[in-house]
Structure formats: C-alpha cells, structure tokens
Design a protein around this motif. Structure first.
Motif, mmCIF file in Angstrom:
data_model
loop_
_atom_site.group_PDB
_atom_site.id
_atom_site.type_symbol
_atom_site.label_atom_id
_atom_site.label_comp_id
_atom_site.label_asym_id
_atom_site.label_seq_id
_atom_site.Cartn_x
_atom_site.Cartn_y
_atom_site.Cartn_z
ATOM 1 N N GLU A 16 -16.771 34.439 -16.042
ATOM 2 C CA GLU A 16 -17.455 35.239 -17.073
ATOM 3 C C GLU A 16 -17.768 34.516 -18.447
ATOM 4 O OE1 GLU A 16 -18.800 38.363 -16.478
ATOM 5 O OE2 GLU A 16 -18.546 37.850 -14.546
ATOM 6 N N GLU A 17 -16.743 33.775 -18.632
ATOM 7 C CA GLU A 17 -16.904 32.621 -19.891
ATOM 8 C C GLU A 17 -18.099 31.867 -19.760
ATOM 9 O OE1 GLU A 17 -13.097 31.178 -21.653
ATOM 10 O OE2 GLU A 17 -12.192 32.348 -19.721
ATOM 11 N N GLU B 219 -21.245 34.079 -20.294
ATOM 12 C CA GLU B 219 -21.579 34.230 -21.767
ATOM 13 C C GLU B 219 -21.981 33.263 -22.551
ATOM 14 O OE1 GLU B 219 -17.776 35.595 -23.257
ATOM 15 O OE2 GLU B 219 -17.564 37.179 -22.052
ATOM 16 N N GLN C 262 -25.630 32.764 -21.650
ATOM 17 C CA GLN C 262 -26.436 33.883 -22.277
ATOM 18 C C GLN C 262 -26.585 33.247 -23.894
ATOM 19 O OE1 GLN C 262 -27.882 36.437 -21.001
ATOM 20 N NE2 GLN C 262 -28.639 36.834 -23.120
ATOM 21 N N ALA C 263 -25.644 32.720 -24.302
ATOM 22 C CA ALA C 263 -25.667 32.233 -25.506
ATOM 23 C C ALA C 263 -26.982 31.093 -25.998
ATOM 24 C CB ALA C 263 -24.389 31.659 -26.230
#
Length: 119
Positions: free
Chosen positions: A104-105, A108, A111-112
């Motif tokens: 998940e990290e 993320e 996505q950034a």
C-alpha cells in the motif's frame, strides 16, 4: 490438464508483462516475493502453481507494475524506480517494501507520481 495449461498461461502472462513493462526478471520476482528463482521458473513453465499467499503477492506486484507503466514508458526506468532509494520512503527502495508486504505504501507513492510536487 486443461486447467493446468490455463494456470500456466496466466502465470506466464503475468511474468512476461512484468518483464515487458518494468524489465523485471524472474530473479527479481523471486526476491520481492521471498521465494527462489527456480520456483518462479516452475510457475512460468506450468510445473507448479503459487500458493495462495504467493499468488496474492504476485497479483499485487503485477498491479504495481501496471501502475508504473502509466508513468514510465521505458521498462528500464520503471525498474530503476523500483530499485532506487526514495526520499518518499525515507531512503528505502520500493522493491524492499514490496518484499516486506508494504504494498500500500508503494501504491501511494505511485499515485503521488501524478502529483507535480512529488519529489
């Protein structure tokens, strides 16, 4: 027999996609999933099928590669992103986080990448 062929094709397709989109080799998959290159080779050739936990990890890795390919058209650049240390992860490498199950990290951070202020 037909089910085994379908499973083999699915595994082979996943592994080929990762190679094509992120220059990830079987040994890389093995390292990130905490298994051996020989095991990944058996998956690829239909001589074995991943256990459920490894299959889930493989699917997660496949998704990560798909997302990276949205930002990096050159597979070598996507691979470099996975194996480079990032400030976003306090100097850790995404490949190491994937191996630790911290998918998940990594997602993320991907996505950034869409955010112009990503560093």
């Amino acid at each position: 027999m037909a089910d085994a062929a379908v499973a083999r094709n699915a595994m082979a397709e996943k592994l080929e996609m990762m190679k094509t989109r992120a220059a990830i080799r079987s040994v890389d998959v093995a390292n990130m999933l905490g298994t051996t290159p020989e095991t990944v080779s058996r998956w690829n050739h239909g001589r074995a099928y991943p256990r459920p936990n490894k299959e889930n990890q493989l699917v997660e890795l496949e998704y990560i590669v798909e997302r990276l390919s949205e930002f990096y058209s050159d597979p070598r650049t996507a691979r470099a992103w996975l194996y480079s240390r990032h400030k976003y992860f306090d100097g850790l490498r995404p490949a190491d986080l994937i191996q630790e199950g911290r998918v998940e990290e990594v997602l993320e951070a991907i996505q950034a990448l869409a955010n112009p202020s990503y560093t």
